[in-house]
Design a protein around this motif. Structure first.
Motif, PDB file in Angstrom:
ATOM      1  N   LEU A   4      31.960  33.689  46.335  1.00 46.57           N
ATOM      2  CA  LEU A   4      32.764  32.727  45.596  1.00 46.57           C
ATOM      3  C   LEU A   4      31.959  31.461  45.332  1.00 46.57           C
ATOM      4  CD1 LEU A   4      35.557  31.654  44.579  1.00 46.57           C
ATOM      5  CD2 LEU A   4      35.904  30.833  46.915  1.00 46.57           C
ATOM      6  N   VAL A   5      32.057  30.967  44.108  1.00 49.08           N
ATOM      7  CA  VAL A   5      31.436  29.693  43.757  1.00 49.08           C
ATOM      8  C   VAL A   5      32.511  28.615  43.625  1.00 49.08           C
ATOM      9  CG1 VAL A   5      30.103  28.450  42.025  1.00 49.08           C
ATOM     10  CG2 VAL A   5      29.515  30.828  42.585  1.00 49.08           C
ATOM     11  N   ALA A   6      33.530  28.882  42.821  1.00 54.67           N
ATOM     12  CA  ALA A   6      34.582  27.896  42.591  1.00 54.67           C
ATOM     13  C   ALA A   6      35.800  28.588  41.993  1.00 54.67           C
ATOM     14  CB  ALA A   6      34.092  26.795  41.652  1.00 54.67           C
ATOM     15  N   THR A   7      36.960  28.011  42.231  1.00 54.95           N
ATOM     16  CA  THR A   7      38.192  28.483  41.606  1.00 54.95           C
ATOM     17  C   THR A   7      38.968  27.290  41.072  1.00 54.95           C
ATOM     18  OG1 THR A   7      39.528  28.364  43.623  1.00 54.95           O
ATOM     19  CG2 THR A   7      38.371  30.434  43.208  1.00 54.95           C
ATOM     20  N   ILE A   8      39.887  27.581  40.154  1.00 56.80           N
ATOM     21  CA  ILE A   8      40.724  26.522  39.599  1.00 56.80           C
ATOM     22  C   ILE A   8      42.073  27.124  39.227  1.00 56.80           C
ATOM     23  CG2 ILE A   8      39.809  26.838  37.250  1.00 56.80           C
ATOM     24  CD1 ILE A   8      40.047  23.730  36.965  1.00 56.80           C
ATOM     25  N   ILE A  47      48.642  35.852  29.171  1.00 59.26           N
ATOM     26  CA  ILE A  47      48.967  34.428  29.244  1.00 59.26           C
ATOM     27  C   ILE A  47      48.009  33.757  30.228  1.00 59.26           C
ATOM     28  CG2 ILE A  47      50.745  32.733  29.759  1.00 59.26           C
ATOM     29  CD1 ILE A  47      52.800  34.923  29.085  1.00 59.26           C
ATOM     30  N   PHE A  48      47.123  32.954  29.703  1.00 61.09           N
ATOM     31  CA  PHE A  48      46.047  32.361  30.498  1.00 61.09           C
ATOM     32  C   PHE A  48      46.572  31.572  31.686  1.00 61.09           C
ATOM     33  CE2 PHE A  48      41.772  31.336  31.186  1.00 61.09           C
ATOM     34  CZ  PHE A  48      41.585  29.963  31.328  1.00 61.09           C
ATOM     35  N   SER A  49      47.673  30.855  31.499  1.00 57.73           N
ATOM     36  CA  SER A  49      48.176  29.978  32.557  1.00 57.73           C
ATOM     37  C   SER A  49      48.729  30.749  33.753  1.00 57.73           C
ATOM     38  CB  SER A  49      49.259  29.039  32.006  1.00 57.73           C
ATOM     39  OG  SER A  49      50.333  29.794  31.493  1.00 57.73           O
ATOM     40  N   LEU A  50      48.911  32.048  33.623  1.00 53.90           N
ATOM     41  CA  LEU A  50      49.373  32.859  34.741  1.00 53.90           C
ATOM     42  C   LEU A  50      48.266  33.201  35.731  1.00 53.90           C
ATOM     43  CD1 LEU A  50      51.779  35.422  33.039  1.00 53.90           C
ATOM     44  CD2 LEU A  50      52.396  33.510  34.522  1.00 53.90           C
ATOM     45  N   TYR A  51      47.043  32.825  35.394  1.00 58.57           N
ATOM     46  CA  TYR A  51      45.899  33.265  36.192  1.00 58.57           C
ATOM     47  C   TYR A  51      45.177  32.103  36.855  1.00 58.57           C
ATOM     48  CZ  TYR A  51      46.627  37.767  34.047  1.00 58.57           C
ATOM     49  OH  TYR A  51      47.184  38.958  33.655  1.00 58.57           O
ATOM     50  N   VAL A  52      44.832  32.323  38.107  1.00 65.12           N
ATOM     51  CA  VAL A  52      43.855  31.469  38.771  1.00 65.12           C
ATOM     52  C   VAL A  52      42.480  31.966  38.332  1.00 65.12           C
ATOM     53  CG1 VAL A  52      42.865  30.760  40.967  1.00 65.12           C
ATOM     54  CG2 VAL A  52      45.352  31.069  40.747  1.00 65.12           C
ATOM     55  N   MET A  53      41.655  31.071  37.854  1.00 68.16           N
ATOM     56  CA  MET A  53      40.337  31.451  37.344  1.00 68.16           C
ATOM     57  C   MET A  53      39.267  31.105  38.369  1.00 68.16           C
ATOM     58  SD  MET A  53      41.174  32.804  34.553  1.00 68.16           S
ATOM     59  CE  MET A  53      39.516  33.134  33.942  1.00 68.16           C
ATOM     60  N   GLY A  54      38.276  31.948  38.437  1.00 71.23           N
ATOM     61  CA  GLY A  54      37.209  31.712  39.401  1.00 71.23           C
ATOM     62  C   GLY A  54      35.853  32.100  38.873  1.00 71.23           C
ATOM     63  N   TRP A  55      34.843  31.485  39.450  1.00 68.23           N
ATOM     64  CA  TRP A  55      33.453  31.862  39.203  1.00 68.23           C
ATOM     65  C   TRP A  55      32.865  32.383  40.515  1.00 68.23           C
ATOM     66  CZ3 TRP A  55      31.092  32.281  34.616  1.00 68.23           C
ATOM     67  CH2 TRP A  55      31.638  31.593  33.530  1.00 68.23           C
ATOM     68  N   TYR A  56      32.192  33.492  40.436  1.00 67.79           N
ATOM     69  CA  TYR A  56      31.509  34.108  41.558  1.00 67.79           C
ATOM     70  C   TYR A  56      30.064  34.360  41.144  1.00 67.79           C
ATOM     71  CZ  TYR A  56      36.118  34.993  43.562  1.00 67.79           C
ATOM     72  OH  TYR A  56      37.382  34.850  44.088  1.00 67.79           O
ATOM     73  N   ARG A  57      29.215  34.607  42.116  1.00 63.84           N
ATOM     74  CA  ARG A  57      27.844  34.931  41.775  1.00 63.84           C
ATOM     75  C   ARG A  57      27.297  35.984  42.726  1.00 63.84           C
ATOM     76  NH1 ARG A  57      24.869  29.211  43.426  1.00 63.84           N
ATOM     77  NH2 ARG A  57      25.080  29.414  45.703  1.00 63.84           N
ATOM     78  N   GLN A  58      26.315  36.709  42.229  1.00 57.61           N
ATOM     79  CA  GLN A  58      25.684  37.741  43.037  1.00 57.61           C
ATOM     80  C   GLN A  58      24.186  37.716  42.789  1.00 57.61           C
ATOM     81  OE1 GLN A  58      27.278  41.699  42.535  1.00 57.61           O
ATOM     82  NE2 GLN A  58      26.501  42.335  44.519  1.00 57.61           N
ATOM     83  N   ALA A  59      23.450  37.405  43.841  1.00 58.63           N
ATOM     84  CA  ALA A  59      21.992  37.412  43.786  1.00 58.63           C
ATOM     85  C   ALA A  59      21.490  38.805  44.161  1.00 58.63           C
ATOM     86  CB  ALA A  59      21.433  36.364  44.735  1.00 58.63           C
TER      87      ALA A  59
END
Length: 117
Positions: A47-51, A28-40
């Motif tokens: 961490l880049v952003a969360t929603i 169930i997608f709505s149960l999750y906090v979604m985030g974008w991370y990056r690795q150089a």
């Protein structure tokens, strides 16, 4: 179990834009906090952003005003709009799904973003 598939990475010139997508399946997608991370290369993943499921975003200081995170709960997809890209934004970008109530999370396989002239 959640499967995450990122897409939208590529090579772009400084000042350009990209839109990353992360499609989720398996729970169930709505149960999750979604985030974008990056690795150089040679650096730790950051961490880049969360929603949240209610679409409340947070951003790393380095991307505020340039990147925008959004989610479409009907499509089980989270997006990251990258504008005014800089060479230092070059990294593999990963999508992460963190359960709101339980202590587990999932990662996608990553998508490469390269900013170069």
């Amino acid at each position: 179990q959640v499967q995450l598939v990122e897409s939208g990475g590529g090579l772009v010139q400084p000042g350009g834009s990209l839109r990353l997508s992360c499609a989720a399946s398996g729970s169930i997608f709505s149960l999750y906090v979604m985030g974008w991370y990056r690795q150089a290369p040679g650096k730790q993943r950051e961490l880049v952003a969360t929603i949240t499921s209610g679409a409340s975003p947070t951003y790393a200081d380095s991307v505020k005003g340039r990147f925008t995170i959004s989610r479409d709960n009907a499509k089980n997809t989270v997006y990251l709009q990258l504008n005014s890209l800089k060479p230092e934004d070059t990294a593999v970008y990963y999508c992460k799904a963190s359960h709101r109530y339980l202590n587990y999370y999932y990662w996608g396989q990553g998508t490469q973003v390269t900013v170069s002239s």
